[in-house]
Design a protein around this motif. Structure first.
Motif, short mmCIF file in Angstrom:
data_model
loop_
_atom_site.label_atom_id
_atom_site.label_comp_id
_atom_site.label_asym_id
_atom_site.label_seq_id
_atom_site.Cartn_x
_atom_site.Cartn_y
_atom_site.Cartn_z
N ARG A 178 3.01 6.50 -6.88
CA ARG A 178 2.05 7.40 -7.53
C ARG A 178 2.42 8.85 -7.27
NH1 ARG A 178 -3.12 5.30 -5.13
NH2 ARG A 178 -3.71 7.49 -5.18
N ALA A 179 2.84 9.17 -6.05
CA ALA A 179 3.24 10.54 -5.71
C ALA A 179 4.48 10.95 -6.49
CB ALA A 179 3.49 10.66 -4.21
N THR B 13 -6.51 4.77 -1.67
CA THR B 13 -5.48 5.49 -0.92
C THR B 13 -5.16 6.76 -1.69
OG1 THR B 13 -4.61 3.39 -0.12
CG2 THR B 13 -3.18 5.32 0.10
N VAL B 14 -5.35 7.92 -1.03
CA VAL B 14 -5.20 9.20 -1.71
C VAL B 14 -4.05 10.05 -1.18
CG1 VAL B 14 -7.60 9.31 -2.46
CG2 VAL B 14 -6.95 10.28 -0.24
N GLY B 15 -3.39 9.61 -0.11
CA GLY B 15 -2.29 10.41 0.43
C GLY B 15 -1.54 9.65 1.50
N THR B 16 -0.39 10.19 1.88
CA THR B 16 0.43 9.56 2.90
C THR B 16 1.21 10.63 3.67
OG1 THR B 16 2.07 7.84 3.32
CG2 THR B 16 2.39 9.16 1.34
N VAL C 267 -1.76 6.61 6.01
CA VAL C 267 -2.36 6.86 4.70
C VAL C 267 -3.74 7.47 4.89
CG1 VAL C 267 -1.10 5.10 3.41
CG2 VAL C 267 -3.23 4.49 4.53
N VAL D 82 0.86 -1.19 0.00
CA VAL D 82 0.00 0.00 0.00
C VAL D 82 0.89 1.24 0.00
CG1 VAL D 82 -1.71 1.31 1.32
CG2 VAL D 82 -1.89 -1.19 1.18
N VAL E 10 -7.43 7.47 3.17
CA VAL E 10 -8.21 6.60 2.30
C VAL E 10 -9.60 7.23 2.10
CG1 VAL E 10 -9.17 4.28 1.98
CG2 VAL E 10 -6.97 4.58 3.14
N ASP F 49 2.76 1.63 -3.36
CA ASP F 49 1.90 2.12 -4.44
C ASP F 49 1.63 3.61 -4.34
OD1 ASP F 49 1.89 -0.49 -5.32
OD2 ASP F 49 -0.18 -0.90 -4.70
N ILE F 50 1.30 4.11 -3.13
CA ILE F 50 1.01 5.54 -3.00
C ILE F 50 2.29 6.36 -3.17
CG2 ILE F 50 1.15 5.64 -0.46
CD1 ILE F 50 -1.32 7.63 -2.64
N ARG F 51 3.40 5.85 -2.70
CA ARG F 51 4.69 6.54 -2.85
C ARG F 51 5.05 6.66 -4.33
NH1 ARG F 51 8.65 9.94 -0.91
NH2 ARG F 51 10.67 9.23 -1.65
#
Length: 101
Positions: free
Chosen positions: A41-42, A81-84, A74, A34, A76, A37-39
Protein backbone atom coordinates in the motif's frame (compact mmCIF):
# COMPACT_ATOMS: atom_id res chain seq x y z
CA UNK A 1 -9.00 14.22 22.36
CA UNK A 2 -6.36 15.63 19.95
CA UNK A 3 -6.55 14.56 16.33
CA UNK A 4 -3.66 13.67 14.07
CA UNK A 5 -4.41 14.75 10.51
CA UNK A 6 -2.31 13.76 7.51
CA UNK A 7 -2.11 15.13 4.00
CA UNK A 8 -4.60 13.57 1.57
CA UNK A 9 -3.63 10.17 0.23
CA UNK A 10 -3.37 9.55 -3.49
CA UNK A 11 -7.08 8.73 -3.57
CA UNK A 12 -7.89 12.15 -2.05
CA UNK A 13 -8.98 10.81 1.33
CA UNK A 14 -7.70 12.49 4.48
CA UNK A 15 -6.85 10.33 7.45
CA UNK A 16 -7.84 11.78 10.84
CA UNK A 17 -7.08 9.72 13.91
CA UNK A 18 -7.22 10.26 17.60
CA UNK A 19 -3.64 9.98 18.84
CA UNK A 20 -4.79 7.76 21.71
CA UNK A 21 -6.59 5.43 19.29
CA UNK A 22 -3.39 4.42 17.48
CA UNK A 23 -1.65 1.29 18.74
CA UNK A 24 1.93 0.36 17.88
CA UNK A 25 2.90 -3.30 17.92
CA UNK A 26 5.77 -5.46 16.75
CA UNK A 27 5.05 -8.07 14.09
CA UNK A 28 6.01 -11.71 14.33
CA UNK A 29 7.14 -13.72 11.30
CA UNK A 30 3.68 -15.31 11.22
CA UNK A 31 2.24 -11.86 10.44
CA UNK A 32 4.17 -11.56 7.19
CA UNK A 33 0.97 -10.85 5.22
CA UNK A 34 0.22 -7.80 7.41
CA UNK A 35 3.66 -6.40 6.58
CA UNK A 36 3.31 -7.28 2.90
CA UNK A 37 -0.04 -5.52 2.66
CA UNK A 38 1.06 -2.26 4.34
CA UNK A 39 4.34 -2.26 2.39
CA UNK A 40 2.55 -2.67 -0.95
CA UNK A 41 0.00 0.00 0.00
CA UNK A 42 2.86 2.39 0.82
CA UNK A 43 4.61 1.64 -2.47
CA UNK A 44 1.37 2.30 -4.36
CA UNK A 45 0.63 5.51 -2.44
CA UNK A 46 4.09 7.12 -2.61
CA UNK A 47 6.31 5.31 -5.13
CA UNK A 48 8.91 8.09 -5.25
CA UNK A 49 9.61 7.66 -1.52
CA UNK A 50 11.06 4.17 -1.93
CA UNK A 51 13.95 2.53 -3.73
CA UNK A 52 11.72 -0.48 -4.46
CA UNK A 53 8.54 -0.54 -6.51
CA UNK A 54 5.34 -2.54 -6.81
CA UNK A 55 6.95 -4.99 -9.20
CA UNK A 56 9.01 -6.46 -6.34
CA UNK A 57 7.47 -9.90 -6.20
CA UNK A 58 8.31 -11.78 -3.02
CA UNK A 59 7.42 -15.20 -1.78
CA UNK A 60 5.96 -15.85 1.64
CA UNK A 61 9.37 -17.04 2.82
CA UNK A 62 11.04 -13.83 1.62
CA UNK A 63 8.53 -11.71 3.57
CA UNK A 64 9.08 -13.87 6.65
CA UNK A 65 12.86 -13.49 6.28
CA UNK A 66 12.57 -9.69 6.12
CA UNK A 67 10.64 -9.60 9.38
CA UNK A 68 13.02 -12.06 11.06
CA UNK A 69 16.00 -9.80 10.35
CA UNK A 70 14.56 -6.70 12.04
CA UNK A 71 12.11 -5.37 14.57
CA UNK A 72 9.14 -4.57 12.33
CA UNK A 73 6.36 -2.47 13.88
CA UNK A 74 2.95 -1.45 12.59
CA UNK A 75 0.59 1.32 13.64
CA UNK A 76 -3.04 0.17 13.91
CA UNK A 77 -6.08 2.46 14.18
CA UNK A 78 -9.65 1.23 14.26
CA UNK A 79 -8.39 -2.27 13.40
CA UNK A 80 -6.72 -0.97 10.21
CA UNK A 81 -2.95 -1.04 9.72
CA UNK A 82 -2.04 2.56 8.88
CA UNK A 83 1.77 2.63 9.02
CA UNK A 84 4.99 0.73 9.53
CA UNK A 85 8.51 1.32 10.78
CA UNK A 86 11.46 -0.96 11.41
CA UNK A 87 14.85 -1.07 13.05
CA UNK A 88 17.77 -3.46 12.73
CA UNK A 89 21.18 -3.70 14.30
CA UNK A 90 23.96 -2.41 12.04
CA UNK A 91 26.98 -4.36 13.27
CA UNK A 92 29.33 -2.45 10.94
CA UNK A 93 28.54 0.82 12.71
CA UNK A 94 27.65 -0.53 16.14
CA UNK A 95 24.25 1.15 15.93
CA UNK A 96 20.62 0.60 14.98
CA UNK A 97 19.40 1.42 11.48
CA UNK A 98 15.89 2.91 11.31
CA UNK A 99 13.98 2.31 8.08
CA UNK A 100 10.75 1.22 6.40
CA UNK A 101 8.82 4.22 7.63
Amino acid sequence: MPLVQHEPLSDGKVCELSASAVQIRMLSCDEWAVFRDIRLRALADAPAAFEANLSEARTEQQWRNRISQRAQFVAVADQVTVGTVAGAVDTNRDSVHHFSM
